[in-house]
Scaffold this active site. Structure first.
Site, PDB file in Angstrom:
ATOM      1  N   PRO A  70       4.129  17.726  31.537  1.00 45.20           N
ATOM      2  CA  PRO A  70       3.953  19.185  31.661  1.00 45.20           C
ATOM      3  C   PRO A  70       5.160  19.920  32.235  1.00 45.20           C
ATOM      4  CG  PRO A  70       2.889  18.078  33.486  1.00 45.20           C
ATOM      5  CD  PRO A  70       3.443  16.990  32.603  1.00 45.20           C
ATOM      6  N   GLU A  71       6.320  19.264  32.248  1.00 40.48           N
ATOM      7  CA  GLU A  71       7.493  19.860  32.886  1.00 40.48           C
ATOM      8  C   GLU A  71       7.818  21.264  32.374  1.00 40.48           C
ATOM      9  OE1 GLU A  71       8.360  15.379  33.318  1.00 40.48           O
ATOM     10  OE2 GLU A  71       7.177  16.714  32.064  1.00 40.48           O
TER      11      GLU A  71
END
Length: 261
Positions: free
Chosen positions: A136-137
């Site tokens: 989910p960066e």
């Protein structure tokens, strides 16, 4: 046996178990854990009795990614420190990926961001139904650069692009369909399935398995090593952008990021 702050290493006969041991922090990665994992795997590489290694997290998570305290520190790093920090994690990923003995990731809960990367560089991944996977960066203005070197080779560029661009968190069943993991086992059968894999692997020829693993590395190790360095440079440069600072600040302040085009 060496004492560690953030992990535990347990050895029994031909098996070793490396446990991420920060359950109160959902086994989040920090600099100490990265260095301790490197030391542990180096020791196990040289332990001739150990044939198979499992990697798992204590408590309810496998690894939730970067530690909040670590994220706060990143905002104060200069380019060189960011590069060295990123390269250090990349070297850990490559160390596990090229480890001469089979490594099984046992994922009991969330494996996110760097934690998902940690699982993905293992040879085999087994998960319980409630496990979650994802990178989910991008949702917080971060770049999952390092893992891309491995992910595109493991599940193909199409699915790798989907996971890295959307940042979506997927279920264990979806991860199985994507080819990200090998097996989903019910809570009551998880340990039984792990031990069955361990039994099969420990009865195989150790040199035959080591050579089989090298088949996947002989033509790609230097290529991946070069990619890791280049991707660490990309990480370091991006960490100096306004988007990165806004994303990390918004995440830490629990607000919606105000992205600038």
């Amino acid at each position: 046996m060496k004492s560690y702050q953030t992990i535990k290493v347990e050895i029994q006969e031909n098996f070793a178990q490396v446990i991420l041991n920060r359950p109160e922090k959902r086994n989040a990665l920090n600099k100490v854990m990265v260095e301790e994992l490197k030391t542990a795997f180096s020791g196990l590489e040289n332990n001739k009795k150990v044939r198979v290694v499992t990697l798992r997290g204590a408590g309810k998570a496998f690894c939730s990614g970067a530690d909040l305290g670590y994220l706060k520190e990143l905002r104060n790093f200069d380019y060189q420190k960011n590069f060295e920090d990123s390269l250090s994690l990349g070297k850990l990923f490559l160390q596990i990926y090229s480890f001469s003995k089979p490594v099984i990731a046992v994922v009991n809960g969330p494996a996110l961001a760097g934690g998902c990367g940690l699982a993905s560089v293992c040879d085999l991944i087994i998960a319980r139904p409630g496990a979650k996977f994802g990178y989910p960066e991008v949702k917080i203005g971060f770049v999952a650069a390092l893992v891309s070197a491995f992910l595109k080779r493991q599940i193909g560029e199409r699915k790798a692009r989907e996971l890295l661009l959307t940042g979506e968190i997927i279920t264990a069943e979806q991860a199985l369909q994507y080819g990200l993991i090998n097996k989903v086992a019910s809570d009551e059968n998880l340990e039984k399935e792990v031990h069955e894999w361990m039994r099969i692997l420990v009865n195989n020829g150790p040199q035959a398995m080591a050579t089989t693993k090298r088949l996947f590395l002989d033509l790609t190790y230097q290529e991946i090593e070069t990619e890791i360095k280049a991707l660490s440079e990309i990480n370091a440069k991006f960490r100096s952008t306004e988007e990165f600072f806004e994303g990390i600040s918004a995440f830490l302040e629990k607000r919606t990021p105000n992205w600038q085009s």
